[in-house]
Design an enzyme around this catalytic site. Structure first.
Site, PDB file in Angstrom:
ATOM      1  N   THR A  98       0.834  -1.198   0.000  1.00 34.95           N
ATOM      2  CA  THR A  98       0.000   0.000   0.000  1.00 34.95           C
ATOM      3  C   THR A  98       0.876   1.258   0.000  1.00 34.95           C
ATOM      4  O   THR A  98       2.020   1.240   0.464  1.00 34.95           O
ATOM      5  CB  THR A  98      -0.961   0.020   1.198  1.00 34.95           C
ATOM      6  OG1 THR A  98      -0.221   0.095   2.424  1.00 34.95           O
ATOM      7  CG2 THR A  98      -1.826  -1.233   1.207  1.00 34.95           C
ATOM      8  N   SER A 155       2.460   2.846  -2.429  1.00 33.07           N
ATOM      9  CA  SER A 155       3.744   2.442  -3.011  1.00 33.07           C
ATOM     10  C   SER A 155       4.088   3.165  -4.310  1.00 33.07           C
ATOM     11  O   SER A 155       4.905   2.685  -5.090  1.00 33.07           O
ATOM     12  CB  SER A 155       3.747   0.924  -3.244  1.00 33.07           C
ATOM     13  OG  SER A 155       2.583   0.502  -3.920  1.00 33.07           O
ATOM     14  N   THR A 156       3.490   4.317  -4.533  1.00 33.73           N
ATOM     15  CA  THR A 156       3.821   5.071  -5.748  1.00 33.73           C
ATOM     16  C   THR A 156       5.094   5.894  -5.599  1.00 33.73           C
ATOM     17  O   THR A 156       5.588   6.455  -6.576  1.00 33.73           O
ATOM     18  CB  THR A 156       2.658   5.998  -6.148  1.00 33.73           C
ATOM     19  OG1 THR A 156       2.387   6.911  -5.073  1.00 33.73           O
ATOM     20  CG2 THR A 156       1.398   5.198  -6.463  1.00 33.73           C
ATOM     21  N   GLY A 215       8.593   6.933  -2.505  1.00 34.66           N
ATOM     22  CA  GLY A 215       9.187   6.792  -1.182  1.00 34.66           C
ATOM     23  C   GLY A 215       9.497   5.373  -0.776  1.00 34.66           C
ATOM     24  O   GLY A 215       9.889   4.515  -1.578  1.00 34.66           O
ATOM     25  N   ILE A 216       9.306   5.086   0.522  1.00 36.71           N
ATOM     26  CA  ILE A 216       9.600   3.764   1.065  1.00 36.71           C
ATOM     27  C   ILE A 216       8.759   2.701   0.373  1.00 36.71           C
ATOM     28  O   ILE A 216       9.250   1.620   0.043  1.00 36.71           O
ATOM     29  CB  ILE A 216       9.363   3.753   2.591  1.00 36.71           C
ATOM     30  CG1 ILE A 216      10.404   4.624   3.302  1.00 36.71           C
ATOM     31  CG2 ILE A 216       9.420   2.327   3.131  1.00 36.71           C
ATOM     32  CD1 ILE A 216      10.148   4.803   4.796  1.00 36.71           C
ATOM     33  N   GLY A 217       7.482   3.002   0.149  1.00 38.46           N
ATOM     34  CA  GLY A 217       6.598   2.018  -0.469  1.00 38.46           C
ATOM     35  C   GLY A 217       7.074   1.588  -1.841  1.00 38.46           C
ATOM     36  O   GLY A 217       7.030   0.393  -2.179  1.00 38.46           O
ATOM     37  N   SER A 269       7.067   3.044  12.780  1.00 36.91           N
ATOM     38  CA  SER A 269       8.046   4.131  12.886  1.00 36.91           C
ATOM     39  C   SER A 269       8.708   4.052  14.246  1.00 36.91           C
ATOM     40  O   SER A 269       8.103   3.567  15.214  1.00 36.91           O
ATOM     41  CB  SER A 269       7.339   5.485  12.739  1.00 36.91           C
ATOM     42  OG  SER A 269       8.187   6.553  13.126  1.00 36.91           O
ATOM     43  N   TYR A 308       0.443  11.308  15.589  1.00 36.89           N
ATOM     44  CA  TYR A 308       1.127  10.359  14.699  1.00 36.89           C
ATOM     45  C   TYR A 308       1.757   9.231  15.503  1.00 36.89           C
ATOM     46  O   TYR A 308       1.589   8.049  15.185  1.00 36.89           O
ATOM     47  CB  TYR A 308       2.196  11.103  13.906  1.00 36.89           C
ATOM     48  CG  TYR A 308       3.122  10.205  13.109  1.00 36.89           C
ATOM     49  CD1 TYR A 308       2.694   9.607  11.937  1.00 36.89           C
ATOM     50  CD2 TYR A 308       4.433   9.986  13.530  1.00 36.89           C
ATOM     51  CE1 TYR A 308       3.542   8.790  11.203  1.00 36.89           C
ATOM     52  CE2 TYR A 308       5.294   9.176  12.802  1.00 36.89           C
ATOM     53  CZ  TYR A 308       4.838   8.580  11.642  1.00 36.89           C
ATOM     54  OH  TYR A 308       5.678   7.770  10.916  1.00 36.89           O
TER      55      TYR A 308
END
Length: 264
Positions: free
Chosen positions: A13, A15-16, A18-20, A141, A154
């Protein structure tokens, strides 16, 4: 160590970028059939094309769905079909003082950061259990254990992810399915780059230098004294999704550069 996930279907999820995106790329390199997810058709299509260009021959598809709502999660489940590897990476973050954070903001963070993983896991885990194999990873995180005073909303949502993952691991005990959390620390992701852009423009320093300054001031316990790359974070997550990680479950695994100051 050669990780082979050929024949496995993986959903990552958010995932377009960065980390994803790095997780999706890492899983695709292992031979997994990877589903990219993002909020818009354009961002998803762009990411699919980019990943197919970088990894010719990889099996990549995409589904646009906003996981900040039950309807968005249901739409993603309906389109995804059976999944062997679920990486719950969707999440939002921003700094905001506790006394100025209203119920609407708390609800938004809870729905996106916590309930998206609840909804997807509830829908997709039964098929994994029936097959006797599966991997679920929550991208949490270091803020889950080191809650920032300026991001309490957060941090609390990320702590909840740790409890959710641990509980799910116990719920599926003995099934061949593992459930874990991975806790990145400061990471040079697209989101961090956007957050730091004003400081880059104000100081004239490079992004990397600004992030190092931020870490020294706000995460002084960092041992690597820099931000991790998205690939460094993805490396651990890909391992956790692998057959080789079959004895690791119910764990909260840190890739935080040593920010959390303990030895456990």
């Amino acid at each position: 160590m050669k990780i082979d996930l050929s024949g496995k279907r993986a959903l990552v999820t958010a995932s377009t970028g960065g980390i994803g995106y790095s997780i999706a790329k890492g899983l695709a390199k292992t031979g997994a059939m990877v589903i990219i997810n993002g909020r818009s058709d354009k961002s998803v299509n762009d990411a699919v094309v980019r990943l197919q260009t970088e990894l010719p021959g990889a099996s990549i598809s995409g589904i646009a769905a906003d996981l900040g709502s039950a309807q968005g999660a249901a739409a993603l489940v309906s389109s995804a079909g059976e999944i062997d590897v679920l990486v719950n990476n969707a999440g939002i973050y921003s700094t905001q003082d506790f006394f100025e954070t209203n119920d609407e903001v708390w609800d938004q963070y809870w729905d996106t950061n916590v309930m998206s993983g609840v909804r997807l896991s509830r829908a997709l885990l039964p098929a994994m259990i029936e097959k006797g194999w599966g991997r679920v990873v929550f991208v949490a995180s270091e803020s889950a254990r080191n809650i920032p005073a300026d991001m309490i909303h957060y941090g609390v949502s990320k702590t909840a992810q740790l409890g959710l993952a641990r509980g799910l691991a116990k719920r599926v005990a003995g099934s061949g399915v593992t459930v874990n959390s991975v806790l990145p620390g400061p990471t040079l992701s697209d989101g961090v780059s956007r957050m730091m852009q004003a400081e880059v423009e104000r100081t004239g320093k490079s992004l990397e230098a600004v992030v190092v300054d931020f870490i020294k001031e706000h995460r002084p316990t960092s041992i690597i004294q820099r931000a991790a790359t998205t690939e460094e974070v993805a490396n651990l997550i890909v391992y956790v999704c692998s057959p080789q990680a079959s004895a690791t479950t119910g764990a909260s695994l840190r890739v935080d550069g040593g920010v959390v100051d303990d030895i456990v």
